[in-house]
Design a protein around this motif. Structure first.
Motif, PDB file in Angstrom:
ATOM      1  N   CYS A  29       0.860  -1.181   0.000  1.00 54.42           N
ATOM      2  CA  CYS A  29       0.000   0.000   0.000  1.00 54.42           C
ATOM      3  C   CYS A  29       0.897   1.232   0.000  1.00 54.42           C
ATOM      4  O   CYS A  29       1.956   1.229   0.625  1.00 54.42           O
ATOM      5  N   ASP A  30       0.447   2.278  -0.690  1.00 48.28           N
ATOM      6  CA  ASP A  30       1.259   3.489  -0.779  1.00 48.28           C
ATOM      7  C   ASP A  30       0.758   4.619   0.116  1.00 48.28           C
ATOM      8  O   ASP A  30       1.167   5.762  -0.046  1.00 48.28           O
ATOM      9  N   CYS A  31      -0.100   4.317   1.097  1.00 40.40           N
ATOM     10  CA  CYS A  31      -0.541   5.377   2.010  1.00 40.40           C
ATOM     11  C   CYS A  31       0.631   5.803   2.892  1.00 40.40           C
ATOM     12  O   CYS A  31       1.671   5.135   2.933  1.00 40.40           O
ATOM     13  N   SER A  32       0.459   6.887   3.608  1.00 40.46           N
ATOM     14  CA  SER A  32       1.564   7.457   4.376  1.00 40.46           C
ATOM     15  C   SER A  32       2.119   6.528   5.451  1.00 40.46           C
ATOM     16  O   SER A  32       3.321   6.525   5.708  1.00 40.46           O
ATOM     17  N   ILE A  33       1.289   5.711   6.082  1.00 35.72           N
ATOM     18  CA  ILE A  33       1.811   4.811   7.116  1.00 35.72           C
ATOM     19  C   ILE A  33       2.379   3.534   6.506  1.00 35.72           C
ATOM     20  O   ILE A  33       3.438   3.058   6.916  1.00 35.72           O
ATOM     21  N   CYS A  34       1.716   2.977   5.505  1.00 38.60           N
ATOM     22  CA  CYS A  34       2.202   1.734   4.905  1.00 38.60           C
ATOM     23  C   CYS A  34       3.535   1.929   4.190  1.00 38.60           C
ATOM     24  O   CYS A  34       4.386   1.040   4.215  1.00 38.60           O
ATOM     25  N   ARG A  35       3.720   3.080   3.560  1.00 42.38           N
ATOM     26  CA  ARG A  35       5.012   3.362   2.936  1.00 42.38           C
ATOM     27  C   ARG A  35       6.123   3.294   3.974  1.00 42.38           C
ATOM     28  O   ARG A  35       7.210   2.798   3.720  1.00 42.38           O
ATOM     29  N   ARG A  36       5.861   3.815   5.135  1.00 43.96           N
ATOM     30  CA  ARG A  36       6.889   3.868   6.169  1.00 43.96           C
ATOM     31  C   ARG A  36       7.136   2.517   6.853  1.00 43.96           C
ATOM     32  O   ARG A  36       8.258   2.203   7.214  1.00 43.96           O
ATOM     33  N   LYS A  37       6.082   1.716   7.032  1.00 48.20           N
ATOM     34  CA  LYS A  37       6.298   0.418   7.689  1.00 48.20           C
ATOM     35  C   LYS A  37       6.707  -0.663   6.694  1.00 48.20           C
ATOM     36  O   LYS A  37       7.220  -1.699   7.104  1.00 48.20           O
ATOM     37  N   ASN A  38       6.493  -0.421   5.392  1.00 43.37           N
ATOM     38  CA  ASN A  38       6.982  -1.289   4.313  1.00 43.37           C
ATOM     39  C   ASN A  38       6.630  -2.765   4.505  1.00 43.37           C
ATOM     40  O   ASN A  38       7.454  -3.640   4.317  1.00 43.37           O
ATOM     41  N   ALA A  39       5.410  -3.029   4.884  1.00 40.53           N
ATOM     42  CA  ALA A  39       4.979  -4.409   5.113  1.00 40.53           C
ATOM     43  C   ALA A  39       4.328  -4.990   3.866  1.00 40.53           C
ATOM     44  O   ALA A  39       3.761  -4.270   3.047  1.00 40.53           O
ATOM     45  N   LEU A  40       4.405  -6.288   3.739  1.00 45.95           N
ATOM     46  CA  LEU A  40       3.582  -7.035   2.790  1.00 45.95           C
ATOM     47  C   LEU A  40       2.446  -7.604   3.613  1.00 45.95           C
ATOM     48  O   LEU A  40       2.673  -8.167   4.695  1.00 45.95           O
ATOM     49  N   MET A  41       1.223  -7.466   3.111  1.00 48.52           N
ATOM     50  CA  MET A  41       0.062  -7.842   3.908  1.00 48.52           C
ATOM     51  C   MET A  41      -0.824  -8.857   3.198  1.00 48.52           C
ATOM     52  O   MET A  41      -0.938  -8.819   1.974  1.00 48.52           O
ATOM     53  N   VAL A  42      -1.434  -9.711   3.971  1.00 52.59           N
ATOM     54  CA  VAL A  42      -2.470 -10.592   3.466  1.00 52.59           C
ATOM     55  C   VAL A  42      -3.762 -10.210   4.176  1.00 52.59           C
ATOM     56  O   VAL A  42      -3.770  -9.921   5.374  1.00 52.59           O
ATOM     57  N   LYS A  43      -4.843 -10.179   3.422  1.00 54.15           N
ATOM     58  CA  LYS A  43      -6.157  -9.809   3.943  1.00 54.15           C
ATOM     59  C   LYS A  43      -6.840 -11.068   4.473  1.00 54.15           C
ATOM     60  O   LYS A  43      -6.961 -12.066   3.757  1.00 54.15           O
ATOM     61  N   VAL A  44      -7.267 -11.009   5.753  1.00 56.77           N
ATOM     62  CA  VAL A  44      -7.874 -12.162   6.417  1.00 56.77           C
ATOM     63  C   VAL A  44      -9.156 -11.716   7.115  1.00 56.77           C
ATOM     64  O   VAL A  44      -9.145 -10.748   7.879  1.00 56.77           O
ATOM     65  N   HIS A  45     -10.250 -12.415   6.867  1.00 63.68           N
ATOM     66  CA  HIS A  45     -11.508 -12.102   7.535  1.00 63.68           C
ATOM     67  C   HIS A  45     -11.351 -12.349   9.040  1.00 63.68           C
ATOM     68  O   HIS A  45     -10.625 -13.257   9.465  1.00 63.68           O
ATOM     69  N   GLU A  46     -12.057 -11.544   9.844  1.00 60.55           N
ATOM     70  CA  GLU A  46     -11.951 -11.652  11.298  1.00 60.55           C
ATOM     71  C   GLU A  46     -12.295 -13.048  11.809  1.00 60.55           C
ATOM     72  O   GLU A  46     -11.786 -13.465  12.853  1.00 60.55           O
ATOM     73  N   SER A  47     -13.121 -13.789  11.094  1.00 61.81           N
ATOM     74  CA  SER A  47     -13.469 -15.149  11.518  1.00 61.81           C
ATOM     75  C   SER A  47     -12.299 -16.122  11.334  1.00 61.81           C
ATOM     76  O   SER A  47     -12.331 -17.228  11.873  1.00 61.81           O
ATOM     77  N   LYS A  48     -11.270 -15.711  10.595  1.00 60.77           N
ATOM     78  CA  LYS A  48     -10.102 -16.556  10.345  1.00 60.77           C
ATOM     79  C   LYS A  48      -8.852 -15.997  11.037  1.00 60.77           C
ATOM     80  O   LYS A  48      -7.734 -16.341  10.695  1.00 60.77           O
ATOM     81  N   PHE A  49      -9.080 -15.130  12.021  1.00 62.83           N
ATOM     82  CA  PHE A  49      -8.014 -14.543  12.821  1.00 62.83           C
ATOM     83  C   PHE A  49      -8.285 -14.853  14.289  1.00 62.83           C
ATOM     84  O   PHE A  49      -9.399 -14.678  14.766  1.00 62.83           O
ATOM     85  N   THR A  50      -7.270 -15.325  14.997  1.00 62.85           N
ATOM     86  CA  THR A  50      -7.388 -15.578  16.429  1.00 62.85           C
ATOM     87  C   THR A  50      -6.199 -14.950  17.141  1.00 62.85           C
ATOM     88  O   THR A  50      -5.044 -15.254  16.807  1.00 62.85           O
ATOM     89  N   LEU A  51      -6.482 -14.082  18.093  1.00 62.10           N
ATOM     90  CA  LEU A  51      -5.428 -13.541  18.944  1.00 62.10           C
ATOM     91  C   LEU A  51      -5.184 -14.567  20.042  1.00 62.10           C
ATOM     92  O   LEU A  51      -6.087 -14.913  20.794  1.00 62.10           O
ATOM     93  N   ILE A  52      -3.969 -15.070  20.115  1.00 64.97           N
ATOM     94  CA  ILE A  52      -3.612 -16.077  21.113  1.00 64.97           C
ATOM     95  C   ILE A  52      -3.247 -15.402  22.431  1.00 64.97           C
ATOM     96  O   ILE A  52      -3.684 -15.826  23.498  1.00 64.97           O
ATOM     97  N   GLN A  53      -2.445 -14.359  22.340  1.00 63.60           N
ATOM     98  CA  GLN A  53      -2.066 -13.613  23.549  1.00 63.60           C
ATOM     99  C   GLN A  53      -1.536 -12.243  23.155  1.00 63.60           C
ATOM    100  O   GLN A  53      -1.178 -12.013  22.002  1.00 63.60           O
ATOM    101  N   GLY A  54      -1.536 -11.336  24.133  1.00 61.51           N
ATOM    102  CA  GLY A  54      -0.847 -10.075  23.963  1.00 61.51           C
ATOM    103  C   GLY A  54      -1.682  -8.822  23.824  1.00 61.51           C
ATOM    104  O   GLY A  54      -1.128  -7.755  23.571  1.00 61.51           O
ATOM    105  N   LYS A  55      -2.995  -8.906  23.996  1.00 61.05           N
ATOM    106  CA  LYS A  55      -3.811  -7.699  23.848  1.00 61.05           C
ATOM    107  C   LYS A  55      -3.326  -6.570  24.767  1.00 61.05           C
ATOM    108  O   LYS A  55      -3.381  -5.400  24.403  1.00 61.05           O
ATOM    109  N   ASN A  56      -2.814  -6.920  25.920  1.00 58.73           N
ATOM    110  CA  ASN A  56      -2.315  -5.911  26.853  1.00 58.73           C
ATOM    111  C   ASN A  56      -1.022  -5.247  26.355  1.00 58.73           C
ATOM    112  O   ASN A  56      -0.583  -4.250  26.918  1.00 58.73           O
ATOM    113  N   PHE A  57      -0.422  -5.777  25.283  1.00 55.78           N
ATOM    114  CA  PHE A  57       0.769  -5.166  24.694  1.00 55.78           C
ATOM    115  C   PHE A  57       0.441  -4.348  23.447  1.00 55.78           C
ATOM    116  O   PHE A  57       1.338  -3.787  22.826  1.00 55.78           O
TER     117      PHE A  57
END
Length: 117
Positions: A29-57
Motif C-alpha cells: 500500500c502506498d498510504c503514508s503509514i504503509c510506505r513507512r512500515k513497508n509491510a507485505l500484507m495478506v487480507k484475512v476475515h476476522e473469523s479466520k483470525f485468532t489472537l492467542i495472547q498479547g492484547k495488553n501489549f
C-alpha cells in the motif's frame, strides 16, 4: 494454494496470533503509514483470525478518518496487523510476522491508499 493455519507474532513474542488463509495474493500500500512500515500484507476475515495472547501489549494508532486500527507491540514496536479501513471486518496481516513463511511465488498487488479520501 489451499487454506492453511499459520501462526505469527511480533518480534519479542508478547503478541501471538494465528490466521487461516490461502494466500491468493499479498498486497503493498502506498498510504503514508504503509510506505513507512513497508509491510507485505495478506487480507484475512476476522473469523479466520485468532489472537492467542498479547492484547495488553497493543499500542494502537489511527490517523486520517480514524477508521483503520493499526496495532503495534508496545514492547518491541513491531506492526503485526491492522483492522482495515474499507473492509473493517478484515485484518491486514504483516506476512513477515508469520512463522516460517516465505512469500515467494505469491502474487503481489499494489493497492493505492494515498489517494483515499
Amino acid at each position: 494454494m489451499s487454506e492453511k493455519e499459520h501462526t505469527g507474532s511480533c518480534h519479542c513474542g508478547e503478541i501471538q496470533f494465528k490466521i487461516i488463509t490461502d494466500f491468493a495474493e499479498i498486497t503493498t500500500c502506498d498510504c503514508s503509514i504503509c510506505r513507512r512500515k513497508n509491510a507485505l500484507m495478506v487480507k484475512v476475515h476476522e473469523s479466520k483470525f485468532t489472537l492467542i495472547q498479547g492484547k495488553n501489549f497493543f499500542s494502537e494508532y489511527q490517523f486520517h478518518t480514524h477508521t483503520a486500527h493499526h496495532y503495534f507491540c508496545s514492547k518491541c514496536g513491531i506492526y503485526p496487523f491492522h483492522r482495515k479501513r474499507v473492509t473493517p471486518d478484515y485484518y491486514g496481516i504483516n506476512v513477515f510476522c508469520l512463522a516460517e513463511f516465505d512469500p515467494e511465488g505469491i502474487p503481489i498487488r499494489a493497492t493505492i491508499g494515498a489517494g483515499m479520501k
